[in-house]
Each structure stands twice: as structure tokens, then as C-alpha cells.
Design an enzyme around this catalytic site. Structure first.
Site, PDB file in Angstrom:
ATOM      1  N   ASP A   2       0.826  -1.202   0.000  1.00  0.00           N
ATOM      2  CA  ASP A   2       0.000   0.000   0.000  1.00  0.00           C
ATOM      3  C   ASP A   2       0.864   1.256   0.000  1.00  0.00           C
ATOM      4  OD1 ASP A   2      -2.474   1.184  -0.090  1.00  0.00           O
ATOM      5  OD2 ASP A   2      -2.669   1.322   2.071  1.00  0.00           O
ATOM      6  N   HIS A  19       2.619   3.681  -8.961  1.00  0.00           N
ATOM      7  CA  HIS A  19       2.417   2.251  -9.220  1.00  0.00           C
ATOM      8  C   HIS A  19       3.597   1.663 -10.000  1.00  0.00           C
ATOM      9  CE1 HIS A  19      -1.482   2.234  -7.420  1.00  0.00           C
ATOM     10  NE2 HIS A  19      -2.005   3.068  -8.303  1.00  0.00           N
ATOM     11  N   LEU A 113      12.040 -19.744  -4.950  1.00  0.00           N
ATOM     12  CA  LEU A 113      11.072 -18.850  -4.317  1.00  0.00           C
ATOM     13  C   LEU A 113       9.727 -19.090  -4.976  1.00  0.00           C
ATOM     14  CD1 LEU A 113      10.308 -16.423  -2.454  1.00  0.00           C
ATOM     15  CD2 LEU A 113      10.790 -14.941  -4.414  1.00  0.00           C
TER      16      LEU A 113
END
Length: 224
Positions: A2, A19, A113
Site C-alpha cells: 500500500d 504504481h 522462491l
């Protein structure tokens, strides 16, 4: 993740700049995660509620997602990262859906991962879809109501082959969970940091992990 929009607004820039900066930060965190001992990493990229944002921002976000997948596919493969997605894909652009399926297939054999991206995801929506799946099986006679257990419900969720999170981190100073992994996070530890996502560094992640390592997790029991 966020704070992208606020990060940009604080600098007098359009929200989409934030963004794009946030997407760059994702690359850095993903690269650092294995060396920090992280095997499973889930990032909340776009919620079922984010459709309420302006058309310009939503379209811009979808374009960023598509570019990220296209540009990172080779690096993910090279670094042994498996990428998959959770959420309702049916509302996403067909081209983006194809890109998502493509990188999932390309990286399916890797395990250094496990990177999961939640896109058009909401915890309540996931529970609703899983419950509907169970209801259909009962209605068709393939499942008895008495066989509906926690495990049965979990097996119908998007995260059915992903372990529950040990730690959930929310950036930007907000102290709510915002519909993220509602079922799965029942016993997760939480960390809330005031840092906006574009400024969230691998060093801060390491600090949070160190604090997490000192917590006593009892899962409803008492210390031995």
C-alpha cells in the site's frame, strides 16, 4: 503493498507513477527474499474492491501488470522463481489472462522462491467461491454435508497448494487487513509499517523478519 498513489501524490506526480515505482520495488523484494530465508511470498496487487478506482488508474494498473509479466519472465526462470496467481481471473482482460497462464506454466518447475500474486482477489470473494463449489458438489450428490470440513473448504480455495502465511506485512501506516487472506491468516503474525510501498526496502524487510523471529507463536495453546 500500500501507498503507491500517496507516494506519487506527495511528490506532485500522477498516481500511476507511484504504481510503476511500486512494481520496481516488487522486483527488489523478490530478488532479496531467498537470501532472507523466504520460500513463499504473496503480494497483494489488486483487490476485488480496486475496481472502484478511476478507469484511467485501473487500465494503467493492468498495463503495468502485463509489462511486469512480460519483462520478468526470463529473470524469474533464470533465478528459479515460481510465479502463480490467486483471485478471480474471469473479469481480467483475456490477453492478461494468457500472460498469467504462460508465466505460470513456464516457471512451474522452480522452487527457489514461490511468488504468488493476488490479482482481482478478495478474501471474502474467495470464501464465497469456495463455498459455492462445495454447495454444487453437495447438490450433485458428490459430497455429503457431513464431509464438509475445514480441510475440504481449504481445498476449494485459490491457495489450496500454498501454505498459510506466517507473517503479514502492511505498508503505508494503515492498520487494517483489507480483505487479504481472511481464512489463511487466522494465526499469522502482523506487522504494520508507516513506510509507503515504493520506499519499502529489503533492509526494512530484514528488520521485520528479525522481530518476527523473536515472537512466541502458541496457536491458541500455552508455552511448554
Amino acid at each position: 503493498m500500500d501507498g503507491n498513489g500517496r507516494w506519487a501524490t506527495n511528490r506532485g506526480w500522477p498516481r500511476l507513477v507511484g504504481h510503476r515505482k511500486g512494481a520496481e520495488r516488487v522486483k527488489q523484494i523478490v530478488a532479496a527474499a531467498p537470501d532472507l530465508g523466504i520460500k513463499w511470498l504473496t503480494i497483494y496487487a489488486f483487490s476485488t474492491e480496486n475496481w472502484k478506482r478511476s478507469t484511467e488508474e485501473v487500465l494503467g494498473l493492468m498495463a503495468i501488470f502485463a509489462r511486469y509479466i512480460q519483462r520478468e519472465a526470463e529473470r524469474m526462470s533464470r533465478e528459479g522463481v515460481r510465479m502463480r496467481f490467486i483471485g478471480d481471473r474471469s473479469k481480467l482482460d483475456p490477453k492478461l489472462q494468457r500472460l498469467m497462464a504462460g508465466i505460470e506454466a513456464r516457471t512451474a518447475g522452480f522452487s527457489r522462491l514461490n511468488l504468488t500474486v493476488a490479482i482481482n482477489y478478495g478474501g471474502r470473494d474467495e470464501l464465497l467461491r469456495a463455498t459455492r463449489a462445495l454447495a454444487i458438489e453437495v447438490a450433485e450428490g458428490r459430497l455429503e454435508p457431513c464431509d464438509i470440513t475445514e480441510a475440504a473448504l481449504a481445498d476449494r480455495m485459490d491457495t489450496r497448494d500454498i501454505p498459510d502465511p506466517d507473517l503479514v506485512i502492511r505498508t503505508s501506516g494503515e492498520t487494517r487487513t483489507s480483505n487479504f487472506l481472511v481464512w489463511q491468516s487466522a494465526y499469522a503474525e502482523y506487522e504494520f509499517t508507516p513506510t509507503l510501498w515504493p520506499d519499502f526496502s529489503p533492509e526494512e524487510l530484514a528488520t521485520i523478519l528479525a522481530r518476527f523471529g523473536n515472537r512466541e507463536r502458541r496457536f491458541g495453546g500455552v508455552p511448554a
